[in-house]
Write a protein that holds these residues in place. Structure first.
Motif, PDB file in Angstrom:
ATOM      1  N   ILE A   1     -12.501  -5.566  -1.319  1.00 22.49           N
ATOM      2  CA  ILE A   1     -12.738  -7.005  -1.379  1.00 22.49           C
ATOM      3  C   ILE A   1     -13.118  -7.568  -0.018  1.00 22.49           C
ATOM      4  CG2 ILE A   1     -10.352  -7.768  -0.957  1.00 22.49           C
ATOM      5  CD1 ILE A   1     -10.830  -9.751  -3.331  1.00 22.49           C
ATOM      6  N   GLU A   2     -12.677  -6.909   1.080  1.00 23.01           N
ATOM      7  CA  GLU A   2     -13.064  -7.355   2.415  1.00 23.01           C
ATOM      8  C   GLU A   2     -14.528  -7.045   2.717  1.00 23.01           C
ATOM      9  OE1 GLU A   2     -10.536  -5.062   1.990  1.00 23.01           O
ATOM     10  OE2 GLU A   2      -9.026  -6.641   1.725  1.00 23.01           O
ATOM     11  N   GLU A   3     -15.134  -6.148   1.932  1.00 21.52           N
ATOM     12  CA  GLU A   3     -16.489  -5.709   2.178  1.00 21.52           C
ATOM     13  C   GLU A   3     -17.486  -6.355   1.217  1.00 21.52           C
ATOM     14  OE1 GLU A   3     -17.375  -3.367   4.641  1.00 21.52           O
ATOM     15  OE2 GLU A   3     -15.332  -3.753   5.303  1.00 21.52           O
ATOM     16  N   MET A   4     -17.085  -7.407   0.517  1.00 19.77           N
ATOM     17  CA  MET A   4     -17.970  -8.008  -0.478  1.00 19.77           C
ATOM     18  C   MET A   4     -19.211  -8.645   0.133  1.00 19.77           C
ATOM     19  SD  MET A   4     -17.348  -7.506  -3.604  1.00 19.77           S
ATOM     20  CE  MET A   4     -16.060  -6.598  -4.459  1.00 19.77           C
ATOM     21  N   ALA A   5     -19.218  -8.838   1.430  1.00 24.62           N
ATOM     22  CA  ALA A   5     -20.406  -9.389   2.078  1.00 24.62           C
ATOM     23  C   ALA A   5     -21.608  -8.463   1.946  1.00 24.62           C
ATOM     24  CB  ALA A   5     -20.133  -9.664   3.561  1.00 24.62           C
ATOM     25  N   ILE A   6     -21.364  -7.156   1.677  1.00 26.77           N
ATOM     26  CA  ILE A   6     -22.491  -6.215   1.559  1.00 26.77           C
ATOM     27  C   ILE A   6     -23.133  -6.291   0.178  1.00 26.77           C
ATOM     28  CG2 ILE A   6     -21.347  -4.639   3.143  1.00 26.77           C
ATOM     29  CD1 ILE A   6     -20.836  -2.776   0.744  1.00 26.77           C
ATOM     30  N   VAL A   7     -22.445  -6.945  -0.770  1.00 24.52           N
ATOM     31  CA  VAL A   7     -22.961  -6.991  -2.147  1.00 24.52           C
ATOM     32  C   VAL A   7     -24.171  -7.907  -2.226  1.00 24.52           C
ATOM     33  CG1 VAL A   7     -22.412  -7.646  -4.497  1.00 24.52           C
ATOM     34  CG2 VAL A   7     -20.707  -6.467  -3.114  1.00 24.52           C
TER      35      VAL A   7
ATOM     36  N   ARG B   1       0.822  -1.214   0.000  1.00 25.42           N
ATOM     37  CA  ARG B   1       0.000   0.000   0.000  1.00 25.42           C
ATOM     38  C   ARG B   1       0.859   1.269   0.000  1.00 25.42           C
ATOM     39  NH1 ARG B   1      -3.000  -3.152  -1.744  1.00 25.42           N
ATOM     40  NH2 ARG B   1      -4.826  -4.053  -0.708  1.00 25.42           N
ATOM     41  N   GLY B   2       2.138   1.143   0.375  1.00 25.96           N
ATOM     42  CA  GLY B   2       3.033   2.295   0.335  1.00 25.96           C
ATOM     43  C   GLY B   2       2.855   3.253   1.498  1.00 25.96           C
ATOM     44  N   ILE B   3       2.153   2.846   2.564  1.00 25.47           N
ATOM     45  CA  ILE B   3       1.928   3.686   3.744  1.00 25.47           C
ATOM     46  C   ILE B   3       2.036   2.814   4.992  1.00 25.47           C
ATOM     47  CG2 ILE B   3       0.438   5.358   2.562  1.00 25.47           C
ATOM     48  CD1 ILE B   3      -1.964   3.862   3.750  1.00 25.47           C
ATOM     49  N   ASP B   4       2.169   3.484   6.155  1.00 29.13           N
ATOM     50  CA  ASP B   4       2.210   2.749   7.422  1.00 29.13           C
ATOM     51  C   ASP B   4       0.831   2.607   8.058  1.00 29.13           C
ATOM     52  OD1 ASP B   4       4.962   2.337   7.349  1.00 29.13           O
ATOM     53  OD2 ASP B   4       5.372   4.308   8.239  1.00 29.13           O
ATOM     54  N   ASN B   5      -0.094   3.480   7.663  1.00 32.09           N
ATOM     55  CA  ASN B   5      -1.431   3.478   8.269  1.00 32.09           C
ATOM     56  C   ASN B   5      -2.336   2.454   7.576  1.00 32.09           C
ATOM     57  OD1 ASN B   5      -3.763   4.148   9.677  1.00 32.09           O
ATOM     58  ND2 ASN B   5      -4.235   5.897   8.344  1.00 32.09           N
ATOM     59  N   VAL B   6      -2.124   1.178   7.927  1.00 23.15           N
ATOM     60  CA  VAL B   6      -2.914   0.106   7.306  1.00 23.15           C
ATOM     61  C   VAL B   6      -3.716  -0.675   8.345  1.00 23.15           C
ATOM     62  CG1 VAL B   6      -1.311  -0.170   5.369  1.00 23.15           C
ATOM     63  CG2 VAL B   6      -0.983  -1.510   7.466  1.00 23.15           C
ATOM     64  N   GLU B   7      -3.800  -0.102   9.572  1.00 20.65           N
ATOM     65  CA  GLU B   7      -4.436  -0.856  10.659  1.00 20.65           C
ATOM     66  C   GLU B   7      -5.890  -1.209  10.357  1.00 20.65           C
ATOM     67  OE1 GLU B   7      -2.460   1.676  11.114  1.00 20.65           O
ATOM     68  OE2 GLU B   7      -0.813   0.762  12.258  1.00 20.65           O
ATOM     69  N   GLU B   8      -6.636  -0.251   9.785  1.00 16.75           N
ATOM     70  CA  GLU B   8      -8.052  -0.518   9.533  1.00 16.75           C
ATOM     71  C   GLU B   8      -8.231  -1.641   8.519  1.00 16.75           C
ATOM     72  OE1 GLU B   8     -12.189   1.876   8.477  1.00 16.75           O
ATOM     73  OE2 GLU B   8     -10.269   2.732   7.876  1.00 16.75           O
ATOM     74  N   GLU B   9      -7.478  -1.570   7.425  1.00 18.77           N
ATOM     75  CA  GLU B   9      -7.589  -2.630   6.416  1.00 18.77           C
ATOM     76  C   GLU B   9      -7.099  -3.956   6.980  1.00 18.77           C
ATOM     77  OE1 GLU B   9      -6.356  -3.631   1.766  1.00 18.77           O
ATOM     78  OE2 GLU B   9      -5.580  -1.817   2.740  1.00 18.77           O
ATOM     79  N   TYR B  10      -5.996  -3.914   7.741  1.00 21.18           N
ATOM     80  CA  TYR B  10      -5.466  -5.148   8.334  1.00 21.18           C
ATOM     81  C   TYR B  10      -6.478  -5.770   9.283  1.00 21.18           C
ATOM     82  CZ  TYR B  10      -2.733  -8.162  11.395  1.00 21.18           C
ATOM     83  OH  TYR B  10      -2.288  -9.235  12.146  1.00 21.18           O
ATOM     84  N   ASN B  11      -7.094  -4.957  10.134  1.00 23.47           N
ATOM     85  CA  ASN B  11      -8.083  -5.483  11.082  1.00 23.47           C
ATOM     86  C   ASN B  11      -9.279  -6.099  10.363  1.00 23.47           C
ATOM     87  OD1 ASN B  11      -6.578  -4.726  13.319  1.00 23.47           O
ATOM     88  ND2 ASN B  11      -7.543  -2.704  13.461  1.00 23.47           N
ATOM     89  N   ASP B  12      -9.689  -5.488   9.256  1.00 20.67           N
ATOM     90  CA  ASP B  12     -10.800  -6.057   8.493  1.00 20.67           C
ATOM     91  C   ASP B  12     -10.403  -7.367   7.825  1.00 20.67           C
ATOM     92  OD1 ASP B  12     -12.514  -4.059   9.223  1.00 20.67           O
ATOM     93  OD2 ASP B  12     -12.272  -2.887   7.385  1.00 20.67           O
ATOM     94  N   LEU B  13      -9.145  -7.448   7.378  1.00 26.15           N
ATOM     95  CA  LEU B  13      -8.661  -8.697   6.813  1.00 26.15           C
ATOM     96  C   LEU B  13      -8.640  -9.807   7.864  1.00 26.15           C
ATOM     97  CD1 LEU B  13      -5.655  -7.499   4.595  1.00 26.15           C
ATOM     98  CD2 LEU B  13      -7.792  -8.493   3.785  1.00 26.15           C
ATOM     99  N   VAL B  14      -8.192  -9.449   9.066  1.00 27.17           N
ATOM    100  CA  VAL B  14      -8.159 -10.427  10.157  1.00 27.17           C
ATOM    101  C   VAL B  14      -9.573 -10.876  10.513  1.00 27.17           C
ATOM    102  CG1 VAL B  14      -7.610 -10.780  12.598  1.00 27.17           C
ATOM    103  CG2 VAL B  14      -5.977  -9.610  11.106  1.00 27.17           C
ATOM    104  N   ALA B  15     -10.494  -9.915  10.577  1.00 27.84           N
ATOM    105  CA  ALA B  15     -11.881 -10.253  10.891  1.00 27.84           C
ATOM    106  C   ALA B  15     -12.482 -11.173   9.834  1.00 27.84           C
ATOM    107  CB  ALA B  15     -12.716  -8.976  11.014  1.00 27.84           C
ATOM    108  N   ALA B  16     -12.185 -10.880   8.568  1.00 26.28           N
ATOM    109  CA  ALA B  16     -12.690 -11.735   7.487  1.00 26.28           C
ATOM    110  C   ALA B  16     -12.089 -13.123   7.563  1.00 26.28           C
ATOM    111  CB  ALA B  16     -12.365 -11.108   6.138  1.00 26.28           C
ATOM    112  N   SER B  17     -10.799 -13.184   7.959  1.00 30.30           N
ATOM    113  CA  SER B  17     -10.139 -14.481   8.091  1.00 30.30           C
ATOM    114  C   SER B  17     -10.727 -15.288   9.241  1.00 30.30           C
ATOM    115  CB  SER B  17      -8.633 -14.280   8.304  1.00 30.30           C
ATOM    116  OG  SER B  17      -7.985 -15.517   8.480  1.00 30.30           O
ATOM    117  N   GLU B  18     -10.993 -14.617  10.362  1.00 30.96           N
ATOM    118  CA  GLU B  18     -11.578 -15.320  11.511  1.00 30.96           C
ATOM    119  C   GLU B  18     -12.964 -15.845  11.156  1.00 30.96           C
ATOM    120  OE1 GLU B  18     -10.090 -16.086  14.333  1.00 30.96           O
ATOM    121  OE2 GLU B  18      -8.277 -15.181  13.485  1.00 30.96           O
ATOM    122  N   THR B  19     -13.707 -15.059  10.402  1.00 30.78           N
ATOM    123  CA  THR B  19     -15.028 -15.523   9.958  1.00 30.78           C
ATOM    124  C   THR B  19     -14.898 -16.745   9.063  1.00 30.78           C
ATOM    125  OG1 THR B  19     -15.922 -13.276  10.066  1.00 30.78           O
ATOM    126  CG2 THR B  19     -17.132 -14.872   8.723  1.00 30.78           C
TER     127      THR B  19
END
Length: 486
Positions: A480-486, A244-262
């Motif tokens: 792609i982490e939000e595809m559940a809303i589609v 992503r080229g930035i350090d502020n990826v916590e929100e996307e990372y947390n959503d990826l983790v949540a999707a993985s846990e699901t």
């Protein structure tokens, strides 16, 4: 997934850039499409080379020599010949099932590596073939390679790309396929002039694109989604920051983790595909690849040279006409890259469907007027041949900026993580099943339906355009982490 095909733009907007690292990574991964494209393009051209036909399919060769008395629609009708072409897709169906497990448990990168190695083995056997049995064995190995690559590459691209550029980067896979087909047609044109063993050069040339994806996969990073899925969280967040080229990826990372846990709560992703909440996704996994093949595109791709020769072109002219249509394919696919993330998926699907329908009806009329139902055409005027090629090119352009790339794109991005590998396997399997079926029966259908074959495919273009209008949701701009809303 609501009816009517429209989705509210509720997806999150993650920060991040399109970095050189992720661009290069996606370009290298997209090269997996080269092996599929090269095979699509090479097989049809090889099957009209006289030395190849004389060695492996002498009955077809003799029928060609009887051109003065042979019905043009039926001159290439041979189950043995179509089995050579279509056997690859039987193997790809089986491979996609195995690749689903490997892609999920061991990562997308390893699946690409295995695909490249298997494809290379098949190319070597085909180039050295002594009989039809060797040809079929080589084709089966090529199919295993295609199954692994088609399972893993679209997923890899969708997961690596920033959501704003996911469409353009994912279509790199289709661009790679079209370039592979174009290169194959150009090589066929020149290798056909090599007296006896030109076909060996054509078939053996598949080793070159294979080496690109095989060597490239050794250096590709795994996707953050895959790393998290396998419990490598520290590596995943470091990789996410880099791509992503930035350090502020916590929100996307947390959503990826949540999707993985699901997804881990889903013990049996194949069985869960049948659950009510996933039925719309399963419908898309089946309908989209099915419709893609029923556009008739693989009739053009497999048998472009055969088809042009059937409608009266000479061998060299038919090969060159195939090269021209494939060049149009490449250019039109690049157009799709430029507009898919601005205009969205639905509008390209719909416009492409209408354009293909018009061209198929026009081609049916031109071939019907010239050949009728008898298949006897006499001399084909040059202007007539040029008009047919123009309509084929317009048809090819429509497919290349709509159903060609978007069928792979939408199918790889629309599934929630917990069923993504299994659903992608269904997508690839259905694609290969219909590819096999169309390849296996095309020459029989051409012999019996004659010019009506194009009207047969036109009917399905109408059906799929209606389907997209009423049922396919817009996925542009949805992370792609939000595809559940589609």
């Amino acid at each position: 997934m609501p009816a009517g095909g429209f989705v509210p733009r509720e997806g999150k907007e993650y920060p991040g850039n399109l970095t050189p690292f992720v661009t290069v990574t996606c370009v290298v991964a997209a090269m997996g499409g080269l092996i599929f494209g090269y095979d699509l393009g090479i097989s049809g051209g090889v099957t009209i080379m006289p030395p190849f036909l004389k060695k492996f399919f002498p009955a077809v060769y003799r029928k060609q020599l009887e051109h003065t008395i042979t019905n043009q629609y039926c001159k290439f009708n041979s189950q043995k010949l179509t089995m050579f072409t279509s056997s690859l897709y039987l193997a790809a169906i089986l491979a996609s099932m195995v690749a689903s497990y490997i892609t999920r448990k061991l990562g997308r990168r390893l699946s690409m590596l295995l695909g490249g190695m298997l494809f290379c083995s098949g190319a070597i056997i085909n180039a050295a073939a002594k009989d039809v049995a060797m040809l079929i064995i080589g084709r089966l190995l090529l199919g295993f390679g295609v199954g692994f690559a088609n399972q893993s590459v679209p997923l890899y691209l969708s997961e690596m790309a920033p959501y704003k550029y996911r469409g353009a980067l994912n279509i790199g896979f289709e661009v790679s396929i079209t370039i592979g087909i174009l290169i194959a047609n150009v090589l066929n044109y020149f290798f056909a002039k090599v007296s006896y063993w030109g076909w060996r050069l054509s078939l053996g040339g598949a080793m070159v694109p294979t080496l690109i994806i095989t060597v490239g996969s050794l250096f590709l990073p795994d996707t953050p989604n895959s790393l998290i899925e396998r419990g490598k969280h520290e590596e995943a967040i470091a990789k996410l920051k880099r791509i992503r080229g930035i350090d502020n990826v916590e929100e996307e990372y947390n959503d990826l983790v949540a999707a993985s846990e699901t997804s881990k709560l889903v013990a049996h992703p194949w069985r869960n595909l049948l659950q009510r909440k996933y039925r719309p996704h399963l419908t898309m996994a089946i309908a989209i690849p099915c419709f893609q093949q029923l556009t008739g595109i693989n009739v053009i791709t497999f048998y472009a040279s055969v088809l042009f020769k059937t409608i009266g072109f000479g061998s060299d002219a038919s090969l060159m006409s195939a090269v021209i249509t494939r060049a149009v394919n490449v250019v039109a696919t690049l157009v799709s890259i430029g507009v898919v993330d601005r205009w969205g998926r639905r509008i390209l699907f719909l416009e492409g469907g209408v354009q293909m329908l018009i061209c198929q009806i026009a081609v049916a009329i031109f071939i019907g007027v010239k050949f009728g139902v008898s298949g006897e055409a006499g001399n084909l005027p040059q202007w007539y041949a040029i008009v047919v090629v123009i309509f084929f090119c317009i048809y090819m352009a429509a497919f290349a900026w709509s159903w060609g790339p978007l069928a792979w794109l939408v199918a790889s991005e629309i599934f929630p993580l917990e069923i993504r590998s299994a659903a992608q396997s269904v997508n690839v399997s259905v694609n290969m099943i219909f590819t096999f079926a169309v390849a296996q029966v095309f020459l029989i259908m051409l012999c019996h339906l004659k010019f009506g074959l194009f009207l047969f495919f036109a009917f399905f273009v109408v059906m799929m355009t209606i389907f997209v209008y009423f049922f396919l949701p817009e996925t542009r701009g949805v992370p792609i982490e939000e595809m559940a809303i589609v």
